[in-house]
Design a protein around this motif. Structure first.
Motif, short mmCIF file in Angstrom:
data_model
loop_
_atom_site.label_atom_id
_atom_site.label_comp_id
_atom_site.label_asym_id
_atom_site.label_seq_id
_atom_site.Cartn_x
_atom_site.Cartn_y
_atom_site.Cartn_z
N VAL A 1 -7.75 -6.35 -6.13
CA VAL A 1 -7.45 -6.73 -4.86
C VAL A 1 -6.19 -7.22 -4.45
N THR A 2 -5.26 -7.13 -6.24
CA THR A 2 -3.71 -6.67 -5.19
C THR A 2 -3.35 -5.24 -4.15
N ALA A 3 -3.90 -4.13 -4.44
CA ALA A 3 -4.23 -3.29 -4.04
C ALA A 3 -4.61 -3.71 -2.29
N ALA A 4 -5.46 -3.97 -2.07
CA ALA A 4 -6.04 -4.15 -0.90
C ALA A 4 -5.06 -5.21 0.00
N PHE A 5 -4.38 -5.93 -0.17
CA PHE A 5 -3.38 -7.15 0.49
C PHE A 5 -2.00 -6.22 0.24
N VAL A 6 -1.60 -5.41 -0.79
CA VAL A 6 -0.87 -4.29 0.05
C VAL A 6 -0.76 -3.72 0.81
N LEU A 7 -2.28 -3.13 0.55
CA LEU A 7 -2.04 -1.94 1.91
C LEU A 7 -2.74 -2.14 3.63
N SER A 8 -3.48 -3.52 3.24
CA SER A 8 -3.25 -4.35 4.63
C SER A 8 -2.08 -4.95 5.13
N VAL A 9 -1.37 -5.46 3.95
CA VAL A 9 0.31 -5.63 5.02
C VAL A 9 0.58 -4.47 5.39
N CYS A 10 0.76 -2.88 4.72
CA CYS A 10 1.12 -2.11 4.79
C CYS A 10 0.51 -1.26 6.55
N TRP A 11 -1.24 -1.55 6.27
CA TRP A 11 -1.08 -0.96 7.52
C TRP A 11 -0.82 -1.94 8.89
N ARG A 12 -0.99 -3.22 8.64
CA ARG A 12 -0.50 -4.26 9.56
C ARG A 12 1.17 -3.65 10.52
N TRP A 13 1.54 -3.70 9.37
CA TRP A 13 2.79 -3.32 9.91
C TRP A 13 3.65 -2.03 10.71
N PHE A 14 2.63 -0.98 9.93
CA PHE A 14 2.84 0.45 10.56
C PHE A 14 1.22 0.22 12.35
N LYS A 15 0.75 -0.53 12.33
CA LYS A 15 0.34 -0.57 13.13
C LYS A 15 1.32 -1.52 14.71
N SER A 16 2.47 -2.27 14.47
CA SER A 16 2.41 -3.20 15.09
C SER A 16 4.37 -3.37 15.04
N GLY A 17 4.65 -1.68 14.14
CA GLY A 17 6.05 -1.40 14.58
C GLY A 17 6.98 -2.10 13.61
N TYR A 18 6.52 -3.47 13.21
CA TYR A 18 7.29 -3.26 12.87
C TYR A 18 8.85 -3.23 12.18
N ARG A 19 10.36 -3.15 12.39
CA ARG A 19 10.82 -2.85 11.85
C ARG A 19 11.48 -1.40 11.56
N ILE A 20 10.20 -0.74 12.88
CA ILE A 20 9.80 0.49 12.50
C ILE A 20 10.28 1.32 13.82
N LYS A 21 9.66 0.48 15.14
CA LYS A 21 9.47 1.45 16.22
C LYS A 21 11.26 0.32 16.95
N SER A 22 11.35 -0.85 16.19
CA SER A 22 11.96 -1.33 17.16
C SER A 22 13.93 -1.53 16.65
#
Length: 267
Positions: free
Chosen positions: A246-267
């Motif tokens: 469950v922890t892995a699913a939550f953590v990896l979903s946050v990673c996916w969301r941040w890569f998708k939005s470009g949070y603190r990467i594309k800006s």
């Protein structure tokens, strides 16, 4: 003449296997190129921990959960080293790319956010498994400790590495420079790792502290690895595995969301 692709259609199909494989291979080659730092150093550090405990505590400390104290500590050290290296693999790769300005080399290829996550996490898992095998061989050769349940140990090593590799992505995306990354490691990851039951059984600590430790996902990684090696644990390994998944699913979903939005990467 090749058929023209419709707008939005991916040239590589639903999943870019070649791109994901290439990213994972890059991450694996990156830590293999500096194997003395990434593979040999953790083995030496774990060996020093065991040596110190054997000399300073071992002779005076009685059995813990029916096994000698050094034998009890060894699986916890194995798993703690594994998850720390999985975290370090993804966090160092991404934060270095951000600071050096070449993160664009990873973002430009036709990789979806999920493919990026899987590529990075695969590299972290690979480094964790390399470390696990080397330390397990060391325990067998120098301590005579064999693995009671190898499948359980393998599963917890993979899932634990996935969780920590994902946390490494989150920490690296959030950090803008190396000292911020060091602060996250020193003040969050390291304390959680040391307060995870690596060096003690929950039976020997106050109930209030034991309750708090049960909220630490790293406890279940350590406890699951101990069950895999020794066949004994503080909690049911099946419950621990569910919590880790469950922890892995939550953590990896946050990673996916941040890569998708470009949070603190594309800006």
């Amino acid at each position: 003449m090749s058929e023209k692709l419709e707008m939005g259609t991916r040239r590589f199909g639903r999943w870019n296997w070649l791109g994901t494989k290439t990213l994972a291979e890059r991450e694996i080659r990156r830590f293999l190129n500096v194997w003395a730092q990434t593979l040999a150093a953790p083995l030496v550090t774990a060996g020093l921990f065991l040596l110190i405990f054997a000399l300073a505590v071992g002779p005076q400390r009685g059995d813990v959960m029916g096994v000698p104290f050094v034998t009890f500590v060894a699986p916890g050290l194995l798993m703690m080293t594994v998850i720390q290296n999985a975290f370090a693999n993804t966090s160092s790769s991404i934060v270095s790319a951000k600071v050096q300005g070449n993160i664009v080399d990873t973002l430009m290829p036709p990789l979806s956010p999920l493919e990026l996550v899987m590529g990075y996490v695969t590299g972290g898992i690979a480094r964790g498994l390399f470390v696990a095998v080397s330390i397990a061989l060391g325990m067998l050769l120098f301590l005579g400790i064999s693995v009671a349940h190898p499948i359980w140990l393998l599963v917890f090593a993979i899932v634990g590495s996935a969780v920590m590799a994902g946390l490494g992505i989150i920490a690296a995306v959030f950090a803008r420079k190396f000292d911020q990354m060091a602060a996250i490691t020193n003040f969050i990851i390291t304390p959680l790792a040391f307060l995870s039951g690596t060096f003690y059984s929950l039976e020997t600590i106050p109930p209030v502290l034991a309750t708090l430790i049960h909220w630490n996902p790293m406890f279940y990684m350590i406890d699951g690895a101990r069950y895999g090696v020794l066949g004994v644990s503080d909690s049911d390994p099946r419950l621990g595995l569910v919590i880790c998944l469950v922890t892995a699913a939550f953590v990896l979903s946050v990673c996916w969301r941040w890569f998708k939005s470009g949070y603190r990467i594309k800006s």
